[in-house]
Design an enzyme around this catalytic site. Sequence first.
Site, PDB file in Angstrom:
ATOM      1  N   THR A 173     -22.006  11.454 -19.360  1.00  0.00           N
ATOM      2  CA  THR A 173     -20.710  12.096 -19.620  1.00  0.00           C
ATOM      3  C   THR A 173     -19.836  11.907 -18.377  1.00  0.00           C
ATOM      4  OG1 THR A 173     -21.737  14.231 -19.032  1.00  0.00           O
ATOM      5  CG2 THR A 173     -21.494  13.735 -21.378  1.00  0.00           C
ATOM      6  N   LYS A 230     -29.470  12.263 -17.498  1.00  0.00           N
ATOM      7  CA  LYS A 230     -28.034  12.355 -17.276  1.00  0.00           C
ATOM      8  C   LYS A 230     -27.733  13.747 -16.759  1.00  0.00           C
ATOM      9  CE  LYS A 230     -25.147  14.047 -19.408  1.00  0.00           C
ATOM     10  NZ  LYS A 230     -24.399  15.363 -19.278  1.00  0.00           N
ATOM     11  N   THR A 254     -30.829  21.634 -16.163  1.00  0.00           N
ATOM     12  CA  THR A 254     -29.448  21.502 -16.604  1.00  0.00           C
ATOM     13  C   THR A 254     -29.061  20.052 -16.690  1.00  0.00           C
ATOM     14  OG1 THR A 254     -29.019  23.542 -15.491  1.00  0.00           O
ATOM     15  CG2 THR A 254     -27.116  22.292 -16.146  1.00  0.00           C
ATOM     16  N   THR A 297      -8.807  18.128 -21.449  1.00  0.00           N
ATOM     17  CA  THR A 297      -7.396  17.778 -21.726  1.00  0.00           C
ATOM     18  C   THR A 297      -7.123  16.302 -21.501  1.00  0.00           C
ATOM     19  OG1 THR A 297      -6.823  18.382 -19.460  1.00  0.00           O
ATOM     20  CG2 THR A 297      -6.568  20.054 -21.140  1.00  0.00           C
TER      21      THR A 297
END
Length: 389
Positions: free
Chosen positions: A153, A175, A186, A389
């Site tokens: 990501t 990842k 995590t 965004t």
Amino acid sequence: MSWKTEKLYLTNIKGVKAAAVSCGLKEDNKLDLALIVLDKPAKATAMFTRNTVKAAPVIVSKKHLEKYGLVQAIIINSGQANACTGGRGIKDAEFMAEEVAKRVGIEKELVFVASTGKIGAYLEKEKIAYGIELAYKNLSENSGESIAEAIMTTDTFPKISGAKRGDAVISGVAKGAGMIHPNMATMLAFIGTNVKLGSEELKRVLKKSVDKSFHQISVDGCSSTNDTVLLFSTGEVLDKTFQKGLDMVAQDLAKMIARDGEGAKKLIEVIVEKARSLKEAKVIARSVVVSNLVKAAIAGGDDNWGRVLASIGQTEYSFDLNKIELYIGDHLVFAKNEPLGYNSQEVKNYLKGNEVRIRIILNEGRYSAISWGCDLTEEYVKINAYYRT
């Protein structure tokens, strides 16, 4: 003969094929879906997030593993986490498993599902179905690198590690760059081996390895909703030293995640020595890599060792400042409850490097632990201010 680390792919394990494709979940046609298929079911175990907010694939994969303790296919998408998506999210995760199972010709409970990306967005099922079909058609033994790329990501590089000892092989991909504060782990990590292991032994070795690797890293103190570490064994080779090899691979992947923290420039390694218990050593080491004040000081090259002492002082453990020795790199900066007359400029020059090591010697016992983290930069704020965004 000892274990040797090297860059190995999951497809280096006999009977494992994989494919990575772009199905439109990410922009710019980036790889966003990975499929891993085994010739036959393999014994498997996993550890998942302890966050109360669990993503749908975590719930579904846990249920699937509980039925047989086996895995024959792994499907992973990036771009959409399928977290906080209610009943529809569960159905969508099951849909992913069903689509894979239909093509491979297996029960859906043999399919392990994982997702990563933005929270609160429903999966785009049509794109997922297309991606699974495309990936299945392109399965091969030459897709190791692309698998690591497809699950990224905000990562800046693919995370791949492996170890060999004779015919024994361990390989893994992971990842993670943000929401890194394992309470399990995590991030996503998938580790495979051809070493023969029983079901209970798999669980035991994975927990021991996670406790000294993924549990000892932190980027931002935030635990994710999708944390998953999967370990599977095809069971072809005997090796009594498997734990050592697994630890090497897990720690290598964990350090890559810490090094690649969002916006980070420096890897921080904190070593705690001579603690009264292993738990105390682990907690104190992690308290330093979690401290935003320590992380910011290291980002700025400031030899503010007082922040290190303050961070360990707010743990549940008491200690005697008269016994503590504190090193930044090879420089002893604090001992016997007094600041030392070290060369501040030399320490600042050391802090300009891309790896920073802090040693805390408690002189209270015989236990040691290591934790890894990264510096806190302005870039971290920018990445997370505009993530959606």
